[in-house]
Design an enzyme around this catalytic site. Structure first.
Site, mmCIF file in Angstrom:
data_model
loop_
_atom_site.group_PDB
_atom_site.id
_atom_site.type_symbol
_atom_site.label_atom_id
_atom_site.label_comp_id
_atom_site.label_asym_id
_atom_site.label_seq_id
_atom_site.Cartn_x
_atom_site.Cartn_y
_atom_site.Cartn_z
ATOM 1 N N CYS A 98 1.016 -1.202 -0.332
ATOM 2 C CA CYS A 98 0.137 0.027 0.399
ATOM 3 C C CYS A 98 0.992 1.404 0.011
ATOM 4 C CB CYS A 98 -0.617 0.156 1.358
ATOM 5 S SG CYS A 98 -1.708 -1.901 1.090
ATOM 6 N N LYS A 128 5.156 -13.878 -23.976
ATOM 7 C CA LYS A 128 5.604 -12.665 -23.569
ATOM 8 C C LYS A 128 6.501 -11.019 -24.014
ATOM 9 C CE LYS A 128 4.109 -12.052 -20.372
ATOM 10 N NZ LYS A 128 3.765 -12.775 -19.319
ATOM 11 N N HIS A 133 6.377 -32.303 -36.758
ATOM 12 C CA HIS A 133 5.276 -33.000 -37.757
ATOM 13 C C HIS A 133 4.411 -31.888 -38.397
ATOM 14 C CE1 HIS A 133 5.520 -36.705 -35.426
ATOM 15 N NE2 HIS A 133 6.511 -36.364 -34.488
ATOM 16 N N LYS A 172 -4.946 -4.487 -18.940
ATOM 17 C CA LYS A 172 -4.720 -5.080 -17.526
ATOM 18 C C LYS A 172 -5.861 -5.831 -17.802
ATOM 19 C CE LYS A 172 -1.495 -5.962 -15.014
ATOM 20 N NZ LYS A 172 -0.813 -7.109 -15.519
HETATM 21 C C1 F6R Z 1 -0.308 -11.024 -20.090
HETATM 22 C C2 F6R Z 1 -1.224 -10.993 -19.693
HETATM 23 C C3 F6R Z 1 -2.625 -11.740 -19.796
HETATM 24 C C4 F6R Z 1 -3.800 -11.468 -18.515
HETATM 25 C C5 F6R Z 1 -4.669 -12.547 -18.463
HETATM 26 C C6 F6R Z 1 -5.211 -13.047 -17.632
HETATM 27 O O1 F6R Z 1 1.323 -10.991 -20.244
HETATM 28 O O2 F6R Z 1 -1.082 -10.521 -18.477
HETATM 29 O O3 F6R Z 1 -2.466 -12.841 -20.767
HETATM 30 O O4 F6R Z 1 -2.632 -13.271 -18.050
HETATM 31 O O5 F6R Z 1 -5.438 -11.432 -19.833
HETATM 32 O O6 F6R Z 1 -5.667 -12.044 -16.945
HETATM 33 P P1 F6R Z 1 -6.239 -12.540 -15.206
HETATM 34 O O7 F6R Z 1 -5.123 -12.549 -14.425
HETATM 35 O O8 F6R Z 1 -6.171 -10.215 -14.210
HETATM 36 O O9 F6R Z 1 -7.451 -12.624 -15.169
#
Ligand code: F6R
Length: 609
Positions: free
Chosen positions: A2, A486, A505, A604
């Site tokens: 936090c 990534k 394959h 995100k």
């Molecule tokens: C890739 C990435 C995404 C998340 C996915 C699921 O780096 O961050 O593939 O992993 O969108 O997100 P969460 O984990 O928040 O359900």
């Protein structure tokens, strides 16, 4: 994870606290609060929601206080509500505390304090702190905090104030950052440097086990025994944006470097003191249900799904239960054969991903027990699942997930051992070896991070590539998937992960002169097979970067470059082998001048289908 701020001086404290909290809001934003020395007493204001909600609440109040403490919260223990927001106060309202970190033994302390007559108002671990200070307070706040530190275990950065000692703020630190800002006739405290920058660049960095006594006239620092410590001034020459990232160029790099700490937090309190058992008190599942489990299903999206693929391997191997792993958007529509007697594990960093939530509901409707692995307390999946295991990775800001992934893997290892223990499928010796190796992983990651420069050079060399392959068998294949995702998402280089034995394959047709291949060969029993697969791509002109455990030097005969990982239990290798892949993707993206933290077309949290 936090944000904490404190101020004591001559100026109005509230605007200084709020400005500092705004600068730390990126670290936690589900509730906020302040306590100030106002009109001869302590005034407390706290609200669930963004900082703006708190600001609206106090708008128009003409506070004159010249000292106070503030906190923006990223919930750990207890949902994000008004009551759970910091600061927390004692029974008399004379002592107030803000805290970052986790008090591991809070349940015992809470029971003891309740027996002593203390009344609690929140579900947090933090609330034991003001009550402990109240219990020990004899007119000196610092002495009471010292005594409190003797009682608590875990990680903490604590600020405490007391009605009877206006203008005084006492501070303690253990495994959670705390910075003191030096002013003239005023002093500042913050959990992170950005909050201090508008006021001062002269700071003391508090070390573990240290306490500070902060008043407008000065700061004294002592150790746990009360012995004075002479601190050197640390001059901060970062700009505000850099400071938010602790000096790193991007949040992603910062988060990659936070992995050792994140992993320690995930493990904290979850391995018994004798090192023999896993402690997952958050799971309230009947042992008979575990013994009689028919099947485990794991479902998630993206990186969380890749963590699930590792989860499948380790749960099957250690707990001997059949595991199916599904992409959540597929699971929800495939009419899965699932019902009572099954365990469904949903994995989601944010806890808000629409497809993962829908999969969770589908599983519950069909009568399965659902365990959520998530990073966000009070998130939708945390609320809707039967049981929750938190990853404690702290806020992840870069779109590309890194520290969430390694902490999800860590939870899978703990869960697999826990299941194995209940089902009696693992030899005690083997169990101890895994747990012992788990504890060593944070140090091993640090060793890997120290080799970043070499990976940056490799990434630079391959930055113009149009296509790359990631190969591996077994657990290495699971990590190859994550490495390839990534690279794709942040550098926009097309990448594919392949089970090393499957390449011939069809896809081998794409391997031509100069195509870069990252080959993972960390599993001793599959090592020779993977080496043969490396030979297949080498024969077509591929340039191979091998990743192997130290000591497996035969790989040097087939790979152009080799990256060695510190020796560990083979089942745990994914937590190490992903680190060079994350760094490779990061440096490739930087070399290609991509928007690392916010890649194109991505968000995100994906809350739509
Ligand atoms: C890739 C990435 C995404 C998340 C996915 C699921 O780096 O961050 O593939 O992993 O969108 O997100 P969460 O984990 O928040 O359900």
């Amino acid at each position: 994870m936090c944000g904490i701020v404190g101020y004591t001086g001559k100026r109005p404290a509230v605007p200084i606290l709020l400005e500092g909290m705004r600068r730390l809001e990126y670290r936690g934003y589900d509730s906020a609060g302040i306590v100030i020395y106002e009109n001869g007493g302590l005034t407390l204001k706290k609200k669930a929601g963004m900082l703006s909600v708190l600001e609206e609440t106090i708008n128009g109040s003409n506070f004159t206080a010249n000292a106070g403490i503030g906190h923006t919260r990223w919930a750990t223990h207890g949902a994000p509500t008004d009551d759970n927001a910091h600061p927390h106060i004692d029974c008399s309202g004379r002592i107030a505390v803000v805290h970052n970190g986790i008090i591991e033994n809070y349940i015992k302390l809470r029971q003891w304090l309740k027996a002593e007559g203390h009344i609690f108002q929140s579900d947090t671990d933090t609330e034991v702190l003001p009550h402990l200070i109240e219990q020990f307070y004899r007119g000196d706040l610092q002495a009471a905090l010292l005594k409190t530190m003797e009682m608590i275990s875990g990680s903490y950065a604590i600020l405490a104030v007391c009605h009877d000692e206006p203008g005084r703020i006492v501070v303690a630190r253990q495994d959670s950052p705390m910075v003191l800002g030096l002013g003239e006739g005023e002093n500042f405290i913050a959990s992170d440097i950005p909050a201090l920058l508008p006021h001062t660049r002269n700071t003391y960095l508090l070390d573990d086990g240290e306490l500070a006594d902060v008043t407008p006239g000065g700061i004294t620092v002592c150790d746990k025994k009360g012995v004075c410590v002479n601190k050197e001034v640390f001059y901060v020459n970062w700009e505000a944006e850099q400071a938010e990232k602790s000096g790193y160029e991007h949040f992603m790099l910062k988060e990659i470097h936070e992995q050792p700490t994140a992993l320690r937090e995930t493990l904290r309190g979850r391995i018994s003191e004798d090192g023999q058992s896993v402690v997952l008190n958050e799971l309230d599942i009947d042992p008979a249900y575990i013994k009689g489990l028919r099947k485990v299903f794991i479902t998630a999206c993206g990186t969380a799904y890749h963590a699930g693929v590792v989860g499948k391997y380790v749960i099957e191997k250690l707990a001997r239960i059949p595991v199916e792993v599904d992409i959540a958007s597929e699971f929800r529509y495939r009419d899965p054969i699932i019902g009572p007697g099954d365990l469904v594990i949903v994995v989601s960093q944010s806890g808000e991903t629409a497809d993962t939530r829908a999969a969770l509901r589908e599983a519950r409707q069909r009568g399965a027990r659902v365990v959520a692995i998530t990073n966000v307390v009070g998130s939708s999946v945390a609320r809707e699942a039967d049981d929750v295991i938190y990853t404690w990775a702290g806020p992840e800001i870069a779109v590309a997930s890194t520290k969430a992934y390694v902490t999800q893997l860590t939870v899978f290892y703990l869960l697999a051992v826990w299941l194995a223990e209940q089902r009696g499928t693992l030899l005690v010796r083997e169990q101890e070896a895994i747990l012992d190796s788990l504890k060593k992983l944070p140090r091993h990651i640090e060793t890997l991070l120290a080799q970043s420069d070499r990976i940056a050079q490799l990434a630079d060399r391959y930055k113009e590539s149009h296509c790359m392959f990631f190969l591996g068998r077994g657990l290495d294949y699971a990590v190859a998937m994550e490495g390839s995702l990534k690279l794709k998402e942040i550098s926009y280089i097309h990448a594919e992960a392949y089970a090393a034995g499957e390449l011939k394959h069809g896809t081998l047709a794409l391997v031509v002169e100069g195509v870069p291949v990252i080959a993972l060969a960390t599993q001793p029993e599959l090592f020779e097979k993977t080496v043969s697969n490396i030979k297949e791509v080498k024969a077509r002109g591929a340039e191979v970067i091998g990743v192997a455990i130290e000591g497996f030097m035969e790989i040097e005969e087939v790979a152009d470059q080799v990256f060695y990982l510190p020796a560990t239990h083979p089942a745990l290798a994914p937590i190490l082998s992903v680190v060079p892949l994350q760094l490779f993707a990061y440096f490739a993206a930087v070399a290609r001048e991509c928007s690392v933290d916010k890649p194109r077309n991505l968000a995100k949290s994906v809350t739509v289908e």
